[in-house]
Enzyme design. Structure first.
Site, PDB file in Angstrom:
ATOM      1  N   HIS A  81      35.385  39.892  37.181  1.00 27.06           N
ATOM      2  CA  HIS A  81      35.548  38.450  36.998  1.00 27.06           C
ATOM      3  C   HIS A  81      34.727  37.672  38.029  1.00 27.06           C
ATOM      4  CE1 HIS A  81      37.846  35.209  35.042  1.00 27.06           C
ATOM      5  NE2 HIS A  81      37.614  34.557  36.161  1.00 27.06           N
TER       6      HIS A  81
ATOM      7  N   SER B 174      35.342  31.567  32.501  1.00 21.55           N
ATOM      8  CA  SER B 174      36.663  31.627  33.123  1.00 21.55           C
ATOM      9  C   SER B 174      37.549  30.490  32.610  1.00 21.55           C
ATOM     10  CB  SER B 174      36.520  31.597  34.643  1.00 21.55           C
ATOM     11  OG  SER B 174      37.746  31.888  35.277  1.00 21.55           O
TER      12      SER B 174
ATOM     13  N   ASP C  35      38.362  43.432  35.005  1.00 19.06           N
ATOM     14  CA  ASP C  35      38.798  42.032  35.096  1.00 19.06           C
ATOM     15  C   ASP C  35      40.245  41.943  34.646  1.00 19.06           C
ATOM     16  OD1 ASP C  35      39.160  39.290  35.009  1.00 19.06           O
ATOM     17  OD2 ASP C  35      37.694  38.932  33.428  1.00 19.06           O
TER      18      ASP C  35
END
Length: 407
Positions: A377, A193, A347
């Site tokens: 995600h 991320s 995502d």
């Protein structure tokens, strides 16, 4: 006075229940669960819990009792830490940056591979403890020394502290590899991320320091590499998919970048994009770089609103390569090491990985791409959470381990 305290204590459960019911009512009509997601009911419940904690944090912040990031960090510190008895754990500080070194306790006849890991969490969530299970598993499964960087976070530290902490810790580690039992020719940068975003920015600097050992490979797990174009297909298709909804993405990143949330609509509309800049960067940022198979039938055309100079001036730092690393010069990107990119279908940041993939490939960088059709995600950190884990969680972890073991 005693009666007042009793009434207060009696009212607290009702208050907490009321907030949770309100969160469920607010999220139920908007949350979307694509057919490719596995166990949607479990994901929905977990999403509600996260939104519930955020709502409590906002209440405490509005009452000036505790900042939202501080509250969330306090809650995550209560989570149990699962330790592997076969992995050695050493907590240290590189200057002001806390780091954790994990490596197998079994002695190795030669220097081990090194993995420098930057955790996710948008500068709000995440910690050395939160990612301990994942990094411990990486260390044992790949027989590597894993350095986890615990960069400083909100509410006290904003951009560019995260980037600076990751960079300074990495440089110190690279200068002292052999003292940590690491082979200088086998060092991997890895991030998830916003940690993946840190990989994309740190590697730019490292390529300009020839005196340091060269990074052998980089691994970016659903990174954010573009804070300019929010009209990409995935931003439309997955804007309401847990865990990272569009509202949550903007809440976290605007806090981290010190951008007032009132500019959200201007950013979404593309009103912060001057015509001259779009002409220069369109070849890298446009949805035309996203393969057509990722476009759904209801995708709207890329159409930016009228340029808003005030919004641009308040947000112009998003054009820096530290925030939008996909904008780095060709001559810098061409020096990058071999790369693994992991993306998840469900995502909102899926297309960031695809933009970056094409960007690297156009400059001749060897890229391995692993796409998880049922992924979302944040799924990676759940891989060892037993009943809270998902099939896609282990897929991502196995893909990363398989790639690193081949180095």
């Amino acid at each position: 006075m005693t009666v007042l305290w009793l009434l207060l204590l009696a009212g607290l459960p009702t208050f907490f229940l009321g907030v949770f019911v309100w969160v469920v009512i607010q999220n139920f009509p908007t949350s979307e669960f694509p057919t490719t997601l596995k166990h949607p009911a479990k994901l929905w419940f977990m999403h509600c819990v996260v939104q519930y904690l955020i709502s409590l944090g906002k209440i405490l912040e509005n009452l000036r009792i505790c900042a939202l990031p501080r509250f969330l960090q306090c809650v995550q510190s209560l989570l149990p830490l699962k330790k592997d008895p076969n992995v050695l754990v050493i907590d240290m500080h590189f200057g002001a940056v806390p780091v954790r070194l994990l490596k197998p306790k079994e002695l190795s006849p030669k220097l081990r591979r090194g993995i420098i890991f930057y955790h996710g969490g948008a500068g709000i969530f995440g910690s050395l403890d939160c990612y301990h299970g994942l990094c411990s598993f990486l260390a044992s499964e790949t027989d590597s020394a894993v350095l986890v960087v615990g960069y400083r976070k909100l509410p006290s530290y904003h951009h560019p502290v995260l980037f600076n902490d990751c960079l300074s810790a990495t440089i110190y580690f690279l200068k002292n590899l052999e003292s940590f039992g690491v082979d200088p020719s086998r060092v991997v940068l890895c991030g998830e991320s916003i940690g993946g975003s840190a990989v994309a920015t740190v590697i730019q600097v490292l390529t300009s320091i020839p005196s340091l050992p060269q990074i052998r490979a980089q691994v970016l797990i659903y990174p954010l590499v573009n804070f300019v174009n929010f009209q990409l297909p995935s931003h439309q298709q997955s804007k309401n998919v847990p865990f990272l909804t569009r509202d949550m993405l903007f809440m976290c990143l605007c806090k981290y970048l010190a951008i007032d949330l009132s500019w959200k609509d201007a950013i979404l509309a593309g009103s912060i994009i001057p015509l001259d800049k779009w002409k220069k960067y369109k070849k890298w940022l446009s949805r035309d770089n996203i393969p057509r198979r990722f476009w759904s039938q209801d995708i709207q055309l890329e159409s930016f609103g009228p340029f808003d100079e005030a919004a641009y001036l308040e947000t112009q730092h998003v054009w820096s390569v530290e925030i939008s690393p996909v904008l780095a010069d060709d001559k810098i990107i061409s020096q990058f090491p071999q790369t693994l990119l992991v993306s998840c279908e469900n995502d909102i940041l899926r297309d960031d990985a695809l933009l970056y993939k094409k960007r690297l490939e156009d400059q001749g960088v060897p890229v391995n791409w692993y796409h998880v059709e049922d992924g979302f995600h944040g799924c990676t950190i759940l891989f060892d959470k037993k009943c809270l884990s998902f099939p896609c969680s282990m897929k991502v972890v196995n893909a990363v381990i398989g790639y690193i073991k081949g180095i």
